[in-house]
Structure formats: C-alpha cells, structure tokens
Design a protein around this motif. Structure first.
Motif, PDB file in Angstrom:
ATOM      1  N   PRO A   1      -7.180   9.193  -1.994  1.00 39.77           N
ATOM      2  CA  PRO A   1      -5.759   8.903  -2.011  1.00 39.77           C
ATOM      3  C   PRO A   1      -5.321   8.312  -3.326  1.00 39.77           C
ATOM      4  O   PRO A   1      -4.154   7.617  -3.066  1.00 39.77           O
ATOM      5  CB  PRO A   1      -5.626   8.108  -0.857  1.00 39.77           C
ATOM      6  N   TYR A   2      -5.955   8.038  -4.317  1.00 40.85           N
ATOM      7  CA  TYR A   2      -5.455   7.469  -5.630  1.00 40.85           C
ATOM      8  C   TYR A   2      -5.271   8.191  -6.424  1.00 40.85           C
ATOM      9  O   TYR A   2      -5.603   8.208  -7.719  1.00 40.85           O
ATOM     10  CB  TYR A   2      -6.548   6.228  -5.905  1.00 40.85           C
ATOM     11  N   ASN A   3      -4.606   9.352  -6.424  1.00 43.51           N
ATOM     12  CA  ASN A   3      -4.194  10.184  -7.260  1.00 43.51           C
ATOM     13  C   ASN A   3      -2.692  10.264  -7.615  1.00 43.51           C
ATOM     14  O   ASN A   3      -2.101  11.539  -8.239  1.00 43.51           O
ATOM     15  CB  ASN A   3      -4.727  11.602  -6.874  1.00 43.51           C
ATOM     16  N   ALA A   4      -1.983   9.401  -7.227  1.00 41.33           N
ATOM     17  CA  ALA A   4      -0.455   9.316  -7.754  1.00 41.33           C
ATOM     18  C   ALA A   4      -0.362   9.224  -9.264  1.00 41.33           C
ATOM     19  O   ALA A   4      -1.112   8.255  -9.852  1.00 41.33           O
ATOM     20  CB  ALA A   4       0.031   7.960  -6.854  1.00 41.33           C
ATOM     21  N   PRO A   5       0.704   9.448  -9.520  1.00 42.20           N
ATOM     22  CA  PRO A   5       0.982   9.409 -10.918  1.00 42.20           C
ATOM     23  C   PRO A   5       1.111   7.969 -11.509  1.00 42.20           C
ATOM     24  O   PRO A   5       0.792   7.569 -12.801  1.00 42.20           O
ATOM     25  CB  PRO A   5       2.186  10.292 -11.134  1.00 42.20           C
ATOM     26  N   GLU A   6       1.350   6.990 -10.782  1.00 41.13           N
ATOM     27  CA  GLU A   6       1.703   5.543 -11.035  1.00 41.13           C
ATOM     28  C   GLU A   6       0.798   5.074 -10.907  1.00 41.13           C
ATOM     29  O   GLU A   6       0.061   4.893  -9.624  1.00 41.13           O
ATOM     30  CB  GLU A   6       2.823   5.144 -10.267  1.00 41.13           C
ATOM     31  N   GLU A   7       0.065   4.193 -11.895  1.00 44.81           N
ATOM     32  CA  GLU A   7      -1.083   3.499 -11.725  1.00 44.81           C
ATOM     33  C   GLU A   7      -0.965   2.440 -10.872  1.00 44.81           C
ATOM     34  O   GLU A   7      -1.774   1.909 -10.235  1.00 44.81           O
ATOM     35  CB  GLU A   7      -1.732   3.085 -13.048  1.00 44.81           C
ATOM     36  N   ALA A   8       0.270   1.773 -10.844  1.00 47.49           N
ATOM     37  CA  ALA A   8       0.499   0.823 -10.118  1.00 47.49           C
ATOM     38  C   ALA A   8       0.439   0.784  -8.748  1.00 47.49           C
ATOM     39  O   ALA A   8       0.093   0.167  -7.893  1.00 47.49           O
ATOM     40  CB  ALA A   8       1.955   0.018 -10.517  1.00 47.49           C
ATOM     41  N   ARG A   9       0.804   2.141  -8.295  1.00 46.82           N
ATOM     42  CA  ARG A   9       0.960   2.535  -7.043  1.00 46.82           C
ATOM     43  C   ARG A   9      -0.411   2.473  -6.297  1.00 46.82           C
ATOM     44  O   ARG A   9      -0.867   2.204  -5.166  1.00 46.82           O
ATOM     45  CB  ARG A   9       1.755   3.767  -6.771  1.00 46.82           C
ATOM     46  N   ASN A  10      -1.442   3.409  -7.209  1.00 48.41           N
ATOM     47  CA  ASN A  10      -2.716   3.483  -6.779  1.00 48.41           C
ATOM     48  C   ASN A  10      -3.445   2.124  -6.737  1.00 48.41           C
ATOM     49  O   ASN A  10      -4.130   1.630  -5.599  1.00 48.41           O
ATOM     50  CB  ASN A  10      -3.491   4.057  -7.964  1.00 48.41           C
ATOM     51  N   LEU A  11      -3.256   1.075  -7.597  1.00 47.02           N
ATOM     52  CA  LEU A  11      -3.812  -0.159  -7.492  1.00 47.02           C
ATOM     53  C   LEU A  11      -3.487  -1.137  -6.259  1.00 47.02           C
ATOM     54  O   LEU A  11      -4.029  -1.691  -5.622  1.00 47.02           O
ATOM     55  CB  LEU A  11      -3.715  -1.094  -8.694  1.00 47.02           C
ATOM     56  N   GLU A  12      -2.030  -0.780  -6.007  1.00 41.46           N
ATOM     57  CA  GLU A  12      -1.554  -1.518  -4.835  1.00 41.46           C
ATOM     58  C   GLU A  12      -2.033  -0.889  -3.500  1.00 41.46           C
ATOM     59  O   GLU A  12      -2.534  -1.667  -2.581  1.00 41.46           O
ATOM     60  CB  GLU A  12      -0.056  -1.520  -4.788  1.00 41.46           C
ATOM     61  N   LEU A  13      -2.102   0.320  -3.460  1.00 45.16           N
ATOM     62  CA  LEU A  13      -2.720   1.076  -2.028  1.00 45.16           C
ATOM     63  C   LEU A  13      -4.329   0.661  -2.135  1.00 45.16           C
ATOM     64  O   LEU A  13      -4.733   0.513  -0.995  1.00 45.16           O
ATOM     65  CB  LEU A  13      -2.649   2.572  -2.328  1.00 45.16           C
ATOM     66  N   PHE A  14      -5.014   0.616  -3.162  1.00 44.98           N
ATOM     67  CA  PHE A  14      -6.403  -0.041  -3.182  1.00 44.98           C
ATOM     68  C   PHE A  14      -6.435  -1.062  -2.866  1.00 44.98           C
ATOM     69  O   PHE A  14      -7.699  -1.513  -2.006  1.00 44.98           O
ATOM     70  CB  PHE A  14      -6.867   0.472  -4.580  1.00 44.98           C
ATOM     71  N   ALA A  15      -5.823  -2.149  -3.207  1.00 49.42           N
ATOM     72  CA  ALA A  15      -6.019  -3.581  -2.913  1.00 49.42           C
ATOM     73  C   ALA A  15      -5.622  -3.577  -1.372  1.00 49.42           C
ATOM     74  O   ALA A  15      -6.446  -4.383  -0.856  1.00 49.42           O
ATOM     75  CB  ALA A  15      -5.088  -4.616  -3.733  1.00 49.42           C
ATOM     76  N   THR A  16      -4.676  -3.019  -0.948  1.00 50.18           N
ATOM     77  CA  THR A  16      -4.388  -3.188   0.577  1.00 50.18           C
ATOM     78  C   THR A  16      -5.598  -2.471   1.297  1.00 50.18           C
ATOM     79  O   THR A  16      -5.723  -3.154   2.385  1.00 50.18           O
ATOM     80  CB  THR A  16      -2.949  -2.432   0.760  1.00 50.18           C
ATOM     81  N   THR A  17      -5.878  -1.479   0.932  1.00 51.63           N
ATOM     82  CA  THR A  17      -7.070  -0.846   1.721  1.00 51.63           C
ATOM     83  C   THR A  17      -8.496  -1.543   2.027  1.00 51.63           C
ATOM     84  O   THR A  17      -8.983  -1.914   2.812  1.00 51.63           O
ATOM     85  CB  THR A  17      -7.310   0.548   1.042  1.00 51.63           C
ATOM     86  N   VAL A  18      -8.777  -2.047   0.493  1.00 52.69           N
ATOM     87  CA  VAL A  18      -9.844  -2.924   0.691  1.00 52.69           C
ATOM     88  C   VAL A  18      -9.735  -4.192   1.513  1.00 52.69           C
ATOM     89  O   VAL A  18     -10.763  -4.578   2.023  1.00 52.69           O
ATOM     90  CB  VAL A  18     -10.566  -3.125  -0.741  1.00 52.69           C
ATOM     91  N   GLU A  19      -8.637  -4.857   1.281  1.00 53.81           N
ATOM     92  CA  GLU A  19      -8.471  -6.042   2.152  1.00 53.81           C
ATOM     93  C   GLU A  19      -8.327  -6.093   3.441  1.00 53.81           C
ATOM     94  O   GLU A  19      -8.881  -6.473   4.258  1.00 53.81           O
ATOM     95  CB  GLU A  19      -7.049  -6.762   1.612  1.00 53.81           C
ATOM     96  N   GLY A  20      -7.870  -4.771   3.696  1.00 51.56           N
ATOM     97  CA  GLY A  20      -7.970  -4.296   5.426  1.00 51.56           C
ATOM     98  C   GLY A  20      -9.271  -4.151   5.802  1.00 51.56           C
ATOM     99  O   GLY A  20      -9.848  -4.265   7.019  1.00 51.56           O
ATOM    100  N   MET A  21     -10.235  -3.628   4.970  1.00 55.89           N
ATOM    101  CA  MET A  21     -11.617  -3.411   5.086  1.00 55.89           C
ATOM    102  C   MET A  21     -12.372  -4.611   5.508  1.00 55.89           C
ATOM    103  O   MET A  21     -13.270  -4.763   6.220  1.00 55.89           O
ATOM    104  CB  MET A  21     -12.289  -2.499   4.341  1.00 55.89           C
ATOM    105  N   ARG A  22     -12.103  -5.731   4.572  1.00 58.74           N
ATOM    106  CA  ARG A  22     -12.693  -7.105   4.807  1.00 58.74           C
ATOM    107  C   ARG A  22     -12.097  -7.632   5.778  1.00 58.74           C
ATOM    108  O   ARG A  22     -12.975  -8.331   6.460  1.00 58.74           O
ATOM    109  CB  ARG A  22     -12.482  -7.445   3.502  1.00 58.74           C
ATOM    110  N   ALA A  23     -10.910  -7.495   6.369  1.00 55.59           N
ATOM    111  CA  ALA A  23     -10.307  -8.192   7.436  1.00 55.59           C
ATOM    112  C   ALA A  23     -11.098  -7.487   8.727  1.00 55.59           C
ATOM    113  O   ALA A  23     -11.252  -8.474   9.813  1.00 55.59           O
ATOM    114  CB  ALA A  23      -9.001  -8.063   7.447  1.00 55.59           C
ATOM    115  N   ASP A  24     -11.367  -6.237   8.627  1.00 57.22           N
ATOM    116  CA  ASP A  24     -11.965  -5.595   9.847  1.00 57.22           C
ATOM    117  C   ASP A  24     -13.355  -6.024   9.782  1.00 57.22           C
ATOM    118  O   ASP A  24     -14.073  -6.469  11.179  1.00 57.22           O
ATOM    119  CB  ASP A  24     -12.063  -4.116   9.747  1.00 57.22           C
TER     120      ASP A  24
END
Length: 265
Positions: free
Chosen positions: A223-246
């Motif tokens: 899911p990190y194929n958006a044109p904006e790199e900032a959007r991909n990084l934000e989604l990536f950080a949010t997803t990984v932190e959710g995994m670590r919280a789980d």
C-alpha cells in the motif's frame, strides 16, 4: 551535542547501578557477618551444647567470619578515605537527581534540534532493521526454551515408565520416581504459565509482518505506491507502530492468568 547527552545519561545510569551494589555491600556484609556469628553460636547451642563442635564446622564458621570482616573493612576504607570508588559518599538519591536533570537537558536540547516530520519518518524506516533482528532473536530464544522444556518433559515422562517397569515394586527407585515426577510437574506448570511457544510465534509473526511492510515501502508497492513520498512514510510509520502495539498487547495477555485473558478477549 545530543550524543554527549546520551553518553552522560548512560554514564549516570551505570554509576547508579554501581552505587547500589556498593551500598548493598556496605550494609549487607556486616549483616552477613552478624548472621554468620549467630548461626555458629546457635549451632553450638542446639547441636553441640555439651560436646565440642567438629573442627571442619568450626573452621568453616571462623573462615567465613574473617572473610566478612576483611570485606567490611575494605569496603568502609574505600567508602570513607580510600578514594577507590568514584561516588564514595554520594547517595543514590543524588545520582538519580543528576540523572533526571541530565534527561531534562537532553529533552530540551532535542526540542531545539527537532527535525521535520518527513525526516523523522524517513529515519524511522532506517531504524527498523535492528528491531526486526531483536524480534527474531527473542522468537528464537523462546522457541529453543519451548523445545528444551518439551524434551525434558518427554524424557522425564518416559523415564518414569521405564523406572516403574524395571523395579517392581518400585521401592529401590522411589527417590528417582519422585524426582522425575517433580520434574514433569514443574515443566508442565512452567510451560503453561510462561507460554514460550506462543511468545515465539507472536514475535516471529510481528517480525515477518514488519519486514514485509519494510520491503513494500522499499520497492514502492501497495500500500505504499502513492505519488507523495511523505504520504507513504506516514502510512508506513502508522502501520508499524500499530503492529508493535498489538505485539505488546499480546505479551500482556500472555502474562495474565487464563481467566484474565478470557475477560480481555
């Protein structure tokens, strides 16, 4: 500057640990000396009131007392005037206060040098490989612990049957059977309480999931194929932190009793 603050904090943490050991030795050694003398006197009164104590026991108590006396003298000399200890005369409370002030200065300095959000998210991605390695190492540790417990359980259970079949009646091997039965009971209880297999599975699953997302953002695929790199990084950080919280939530559930786990679920 921030690196120096981290070094100061690490140094203070180590000094606190050392000072605690020093304080424990200063007060613990005299207490151990008194306990040794009391144990020697008590043994004389209880077991050898009207006879002489055996020489090996007397020598053991005497040697222990002399060693504790020497240790007490050396520690008090180092504390008072020897200048051997770096923090002699300093309380743990003062060191904790210095640590709190150093951490506060580090926070204030970090705020002044806070990087933009995009830079922090990019650096977050680079810090994930060590986290994946740590999760895998913990997973292997619990997996090996589980295998060791299972093999001990298998061997002890088989040995009980073998010893029982070999000795009939089992009076000559009663001690062996008691020890094997105790081992089986302890291992079964420890396996059910600590759940090393479940911990290993959860850690491995989290590590694989984080690595999958790290590979996806590195290759620029969904899911990190958006044109904006900032959007991909934000989604990536949010997803990984959710995994670590789980993952932390699953660890907390494993630490709870079975009834508490059912209530949480």
């Amino acid at each position: 500057m921030l690196i120096q603050y981290r070094r100061d904090i690490a140094d203070l943490q180590q000094r606190i640990r050392n000072r605690r050991l020093q304080t424990f030795g200063l007060f613990g050694t005299p207490i151990a000396l008194v306990a040794t003398v009391a144990a020697g006197v008590g043994s004389k009164v209880v077991f050898w009131l009207h006879t002489e104590m055996p020489n090996p026991i007397v020598n053991t108590f005497t040697a222990s007392a002399f060693i504790l006396i020497a240790a007490s003298v050396v520690q008090f000399w180092a504390e008072i005037g020897g200048e051997v200890w770096d923090d002699s005369g300093t309380s743990v409370r003062d060191l904790k206060l210095d640590l709190a002030l150093a951490e506060e200065r580090h926070i204030l300095e970090a705020r002044r040098h806070t990087a933009p959000t995009a830079d922090r998210q990019a650096s977050y991605k680079e810090r994930l490989p060590p986290e994946i390695v740590r999760l895998r190492m913990e997973s292997r540790h619990y997996r090996r612990l589980h295998l060791l417990m299972q093999w001990l359980l298998f061997i002890s259970s088989a040995a009980i049957s073998a010893v029982t079949a070999w000795y009939d009646p089992p009076q000559p091997a009663k001690g062996v059977l008691i020890g094997l039965g105790f081992t089986v009971t302890v291992i079964t209880a420890a396996t059910g309480y600590f759940k090393p297999r479940e911990r290993a599975f959860n850690l491995q699953q989290t590590a694989d999931a984080i690595e999958q997302h790290a590979t996806a953002i590195e290759l620029g695929i969904a899911p990190y194929n958006a044109p904006e790199e900032a959007r991909n990084l934000e989604l990536f950080a949010t997803t990984v932190e959710g995994m670590r919280a789980d993952q932390r939530m699953r660890e907390q559930q494993l630490d709870q009793p079975q009834q508490g786990q059912q209530q949480v679920i």
